[in-house]
Scaffold this motif. Structure first.
Motif, PDB file in Angstrom:
ATOM      1  N   GLU A 108     -27.383   5.949 -27.380  1.00 42.74           N
ATOM      2  CA  GLU A 108     -27.042   6.518 -28.689  1.00 42.74           C
ATOM      3  C   GLU A 108     -28.335   6.641 -29.486  1.00 42.74           C
ATOM      4  OE1 GLU A 108     -23.898   4.241 -30.554  1.00 42.74           O
ATOM      5  OE2 GLU A 108     -22.810   4.157 -28.666  1.00 42.74           O
ATOM      6  N   LYS A 109     -28.249   7.305 -30.620  1.00 42.27           N
ATOM      7  CA  LYS A 109     -29.436   7.437 -31.474  1.00 42.27           C
ATOM      8  C   LYS A 109     -29.988   6.063 -31.824  1.00 42.27           C
ATOM      9  CE  LYS A 109     -27.852  11.644 -33.668  1.00 42.27           C
ATOM     10  NZ  LYS A 109     -27.179  12.232 -34.849  1.00 42.27           N
ATOM     11  N   LEU A 110     -31.302   5.937 -31.812  1.00 40.38           N
ATOM     12  CA  LEU A 110     -31.908   4.663 -32.215  1.00 40.38           C
ATOM     13  C   LEU A 110     -31.586   4.406 -33.686  1.00 40.38           C
ATOM     14  CD1 LEU A 110     -33.857   2.362 -31.231  1.00 40.38           C
ATOM     15  CD2 LEU A 110     -35.678   3.642 -32.366  1.00 40.38           C
ATOM     16  N   GLN A 111     -31.143   3.185 -33.971  1.00 37.87           N
ATOM     17  CA  GLN A 111     -30.850   2.827 -35.359  1.00 37.87           C
ATOM     18  C   GLN A 111     -31.935   1.884 -35.870  1.00 37.87           C
ATOM     19  OE1 GLN A 111     -28.249  -0.452 -36.728  1.00 37.87           O
ATOM     20  NE2 GLN A 111     -26.806   1.179 -37.221  1.00 37.87           N
ATOM     21  N   ILE A 112     -32.410   2.143 -37.066  1.00 38.48           N
ATOM     22  CA  ILE A 112     -33.335   1.208 -37.713  1.00 38.48           C
ATOM     23  C   ILE A 112     -32.620   0.692 -38.955  1.00 38.48           C
ATOM     24  CG2 ILE A 112     -35.633   0.855 -38.725  1.00 38.48           C
ATOM     25  CD1 ILE A 112     -36.635   3.138 -36.962  1.00 38.48           C
ATOM     26  N   ALA A 113     -32.469  -0.650 -39.028  1.00 38.25           N
ATOM     27  CA  ALA A 113     -31.672  -1.241 -40.101  1.00 38.25           C
ATOM     28  C   ALA A 113     -32.485  -2.245 -40.900  1.00 38.25           C
ATOM     29  CB  ALA A 113     -30.443  -1.928 -39.509  1.00 38.25           C
ATOM     30  N   GLY A 132     -12.477   4.486 -27.807  1.00 41.49           N
ATOM     31  CA  GLY A 132     -13.389   5.482 -27.249  1.00 41.49           C
ATOM     32  C   GLY A 132     -14.857   5.222 -27.539  1.00 41.49           C
ATOM     33  N   ARG A 133     -15.213   3.978 -27.835  1.00 43.01           N
ATOM     34  CA  ARG A 133     -16.617   3.646 -28.085  1.00 43.01           C
ATOM     35  C   ARG A 133     -17.059   2.495 -27.184  1.00 43.01           C
ATOM     36  NH1 ARG A 133     -18.633   5.315 -32.950  1.00 43.01           N
ATOM     37  NH2 ARG A 133     -19.849   3.429 -33.275  1.00 43.01           N
ATOM     38  N   ALA A 134     -16.974   2.719 -25.898  1.00 43.51           N
ATOM     39  CA  ALA A 134     -17.374   1.666 -24.954  1.00 43.51           C
ATOM     40  C   ALA A 134     -18.895   1.608 -24.866  1.00 43.51           C
ATOM     41  CB  ALA A 134     -16.770   1.942 -23.590  1.00 43.51           C
ATOM     42  N   ARG A 135     -19.431   0.427 -25.041  1.00 45.20           N
ATOM     43  CA  ARG A 135     -20.886   0.225 -24.986  1.00 45.20           C
ATOM     44  C   ARG A 135     -21.201  -0.969 -24.087  1.00 45.20           C
ATOM     45  NH1 ARG A 135     -21.505   0.207 -31.541  1.00 45.20           N
ATOM     46  NH2 ARG A 135     -22.342   2.304 -31.852  1.00 45.20           N
ATOM     47  N   PRO A 136     -21.694  -0.699 -22.886  1.00 41.69           N
ATOM     48  CA  PRO A 136     -21.949  -1.792 -21.949  1.00 41.69           C
ATOM     49  C   PRO A 136     -22.975  -2.812 -22.447  1.00 41.69           C
ATOM     50  CG  PRO A 136     -22.797   0.312 -21.112  1.00 41.69           C
ATOM     51  CD  PRO A 136     -21.942   0.624 -22.281  1.00 41.69           C
ATOM     52  N   ALA A 137     -23.962  -2.353 -23.189  1.00 47.19           N
ATOM     53  CA  ALA A 137     -25.026  -3.283 -23.599  1.00 47.19           C
ATOM     54  C   ALA A 137     -25.622  -2.862 -24.935  1.00 47.19           C
ATOM     55  CB  ALA A 137     -26.117  -3.318 -22.529  1.00 47.19           C
ATOM     56  N   THR A 138     -26.318  -3.801 -25.567  1.00 46.94           N
ATOM     57  CA  THR A 138     -27.005  -3.577 -26.840  1.00 46.94           C
ATOM     58  C   THR A 138     -28.401  -4.171 -26.721  1.00 46.94           C
ATOM     59  OG1 THR A 138     -24.903  -3.880 -28.034  1.00 46.94           O
ATOM     60  CG2 THR A 138     -26.942  -4.041 -29.336  1.00 46.94           C
ATOM     61  N   LEU A 139     -29.396  -3.440 -27.209  1.00 45.16           N
ATOM     62  CA  LEU A 139     -30.762  -3.986 -27.238  1.00 45.16           C
ATOM     63  C   LEU A 139     -31.262  -3.904 -28.676  1.00 45.16           C
ATOM     64  CD1 LEU A 139     -33.439  -4.998 -26.124  1.00 45.16           C
ATOM     65  CD2 LEU A 139     -33.790  -2.798 -25.061  1.00 45.16           C
ATOM     66  N   LEU A 140     -31.580  -5.055 -29.244  1.00 40.88           N
ATOM     67  CA  LEU A 140     -32.115  -5.024 -30.605  1.00 40.88           C
ATOM     68  C   LEU A 140     -33.484  -5.680 -30.646  1.00 40.88           C
ATOM     69  CD1 LEU A 140     -31.855  -7.818 -32.561  1.00 40.88           C
ATOM     70  CD2 LEU A 140     -29.459  -7.295 -32.256  1.00 40.88           C
ATOM     71  N   VAL A 141     -34.338  -5.143 -31.501  1.00 38.72           N
ATOM     72  CA  VAL A 141     -35.710  -5.647 -31.623  1.00 38.72           C
ATOM     73  C   VAL A 141     -35.970  -5.909 -33.103  1.00 38.72           C
ATOM     74  CG1 VAL A 141     -38.138  -5.254 -31.041  1.00 38.72           C
ATOM     75  CG2 VAL A 141     -36.351  -4.074 -29.728  1.00 38.72           C
ATOM     76  N   TRP A 227     -35.753  -6.482 -40.759  1.00 40.24           N
ATOM     77  CA  TRP A 227     -35.702  -5.130 -40.185  1.00 40.24           C
ATOM     78  C   TRP A 227     -35.435  -5.245 -38.688  1.00 40.24           C
ATOM     79  CZ3 TRP A 227     -36.451  -0.273 -42.412  1.00 40.24           C
ATOM     80  CH2 TRP A 227     -36.889  -0.255 -43.743  1.00 40.24           C
ATOM     81  N   VAL A 228     -34.501  -4.426 -38.192  1.00 39.88           N
ATOM     82  CA  VAL A 228     -34.250  -4.390 -36.744  1.00 39.88           C
ATOM     83  C   VAL A 228     -34.113  -2.953 -36.256  1.00 39.88           C
ATOM     84  CG1 VAL A 228     -33.054  -6.605 -36.406  1.00 39.88           C
ATOM     85  CG2 VAL A 228     -31.737  -4.626 -37.073  1.00 39.88           C
ATOM     86  N   ALA A 229     -34.553  -2.738 -35.024  1.00 40.23           N
ATOM     87  CA  ALA A 229     -34.281  -1.465 -34.344  1.00 40.23           C
ATOM     88  C   ALA A 229     -33.239  -1.774 -33.281  1.00 40.23           C
ATOM     89  CB  ALA A 229     -35.544  -0.930 -33.695  1.00 40.23           C
ATOM     90  N   GLN A 230     -32.210  -0.931 -33.188  1.00 38.24           N
ATOM     91  CA  GLN A 230     -31.145  -1.192 -32.214  1.00 38.24           C
ATOM     92  C   GLN A 230     -30.819   0.044 -31.410  1.00 38.24           C
ATOM     93  OE1 GLN A 230     -27.771  -4.064 -33.161  1.00 38.24           O
ATOM     94  NE2 GLN A 230     -28.138  -3.113 -35.135  1.00 38.24           N
ATOM     95  N   ARG A 231     -30.599  -0.189 -30.119  1.00 39.24           N
ATOM     96  CA  ARG A 231     -30.161   0.866 -29.223  1.00 39.24           C
ATOM     97  C   ARG A 231     -28.856   0.433 -28.592  1.00 39.24           C
ATOM     98  NH1 ARG A 231     -32.098   6.141 -28.761  1.00 39.24           N
ATOM     99  NH2 ARG A 231     -31.993   6.888 -26.624  1.00 39.24           N
ATOM    100  N   TRP A 232     -27.850   1.281 -28.684  1.00 32.98           N
ATOM    101  CA  TRP A 232     -26.595   1.017 -27.982  1.00 32.98           C
ATOM    102  C   TRP A 232     -26.518   1.975 -26.807  1.00 32.98           C
ATOM    103  CZ3 TRP A 232     -26.437   1.040 -33.452  1.00 32.98           C
ATOM    104  CH2 TRP A 232     -26.148  -0.211 -34.027  1.00 32.98           C
ATOM    105  N   PHE A 233     -25.950   1.469 -25.740  1.00 26.78           N
ATOM    106  CA  PHE A 233     -25.851   2.259 -24.517  1.00 26.78           C
ATOM    107  C   PHE A 233     -24.386   2.545 -24.240  1.00 26.78           C
ATOM    108  CE2 PHE A 233     -29.453  -0.712 -24.230  1.00 26.78           C
ATOM    109  CZ  PHE A 233     -30.507   0.185 -24.116  1.00 26.78           C
ATOM    110  N   GLN A 234     -24.146   3.674 -23.564  1.00 29.05           N
ATOM    111  CA  GLN A 234     -22.776   4.068 -23.241  1.00 29.05           C
ATOM    112  C   GLN A 234     -22.591   4.133 -21.730  1.00 29.05           C
ATOM    113  OE1 GLN A 234     -22.401   7.848 -25.300  1.00 29.05           O
ATOM    114  NE2 GLN A 234     -21.950   6.805 -27.213  1.00 29.05           N
ATOM    115  N   PHE A 235     -21.337   4.176 -21.305  1.00 29.03           N
ATOM    116  CA  PHE A 235     -21.042   4.361 -19.878  1.00 29.03           C
ATOM    117  C   PHE A 235     -21.125   5.838 -19.519  1.00 29.03           C
ATOM    118  CE2 PHE A 235     -18.831   0.283 -20.506  1.00 29.03           C
ATOM    119  CZ  PHE A 235     -19.322  -0.415 -19.422  1.00 29.03           C
TER     120      PHE A 235
END
Ligand SMILES: O=C(O)CCC(=O)C(=O)O
Ligand SMILES: [Fe+2]
Length: 240
Positions: A108-113, A132-141, A227-235
């Protein structure tokens, strides 16, 4: 048992370390450099697109609302045009996908929070296959060091999860979940402190099925900003 992640335990660590098996959570101490973190915060601020975060609050796909009882931070999304203009964005996004072993088309779009003092995000699960929003994993920095508070927390037992619920009554008192929980710091609360460049990769599904144990929250920031950057991944690719 919880693995304490103090500011010092990570010194000299290289690569990913598994801090919990169930839920499956990995931590990397220096996933982004200081310069990368600073440029990402700059990109977010200069975009002029920082806005209050919404939460999913209904059964319709577009039912997103502001709900200060659940989540009170601000964020922006990195768009395709931003990526085309920035080799840094291309580089860090590719690195995130490589780490998660998930192809770029499934991101998904990179989120900066950003969380300011007092802001937090209550216990939630990042995946919603039922909507309808299945996300196998999350990576936050984490993009900066938070002076105080702002930890990411995962309850490791049912008792702690109950203690951390968004709003509940205890006797005649009303408790506000994550605030209370982060304050009490039960040992069965896996607590990851926000440190510049540190990354947290966690898996919301196990063998394809939603893992209820992947519930997590952001403790309120008590001093400074987070501040965090987060990436969510989809199937499968959807339009998020
Ligand atoms: O900021 C954090 O530590 C966690 C944020 C989070 O869980 C989310 O935005 O889904
Ligand atoms: Fe989350």
């Amino acid at each position: 048992a919880a693995i304490p992640l103090s500011a010092s335990t990570g010194q000299g660590e290289v690569g990913w370390r598994r801090v919990s098996e169930s839920p499956l959570v990995l931590v990397h101490e220096k996933f982004f450099s200081k310069e990368e973190c600073e440029e990402l915060m700059q990109i977010a601020l200069e975009s002029g697109r920082m806005q209050e975060a919404l939460v999913y609050s209904g059964h319709r796909k577009d039912a997103f609302q502001r709900d200060d009882q659940v989540r009170s931070n601000s964020h922006m999304y990195v768009e395709r045009e931003d990526e085309l203009k920035s080799s840094l964005l291309q580089r860090v996004i590719a690195r995130m996908h490589h780490a998660a072993k998930i192809p770029e088309r499934l991101g998904e779009k990179l989120q900066i929070a950003r969380y300011q003092e007092g802001e937090r995000y209550e216990m939630h699960h990042d995946s919603g296959p039922e909507v309808g929003r299945a996300r196998p994993a999350t990576l936050l920095v984490y993009l900066n060091d938070v002076e105080k508070g702002g930890e990411t927390v995962f309850p490791l037992t049912r008792e702690v999860l109950l203690q951390c619920r968004p709003i509940h009554h205890q006797g005649d008192q009303v408790r506000y979940g994550v605030d209370h929980c982060c304050h009490v710091q039960p040992p069965e609360l896996l607590t990851i402190q926000a440190r510049q460049g540190r990354a947290v990769l966690f898996f919301n599904h196990l063998d394809g099925k939603k893992d209820a144990r992947a519930v997590h929250a952001s403790c309120p920031v008590l001093a400074g900003q987070k501040w965090v950057a987060q990436r969510w991944f989809q199937f499968e690719k959807t339009d998020l």
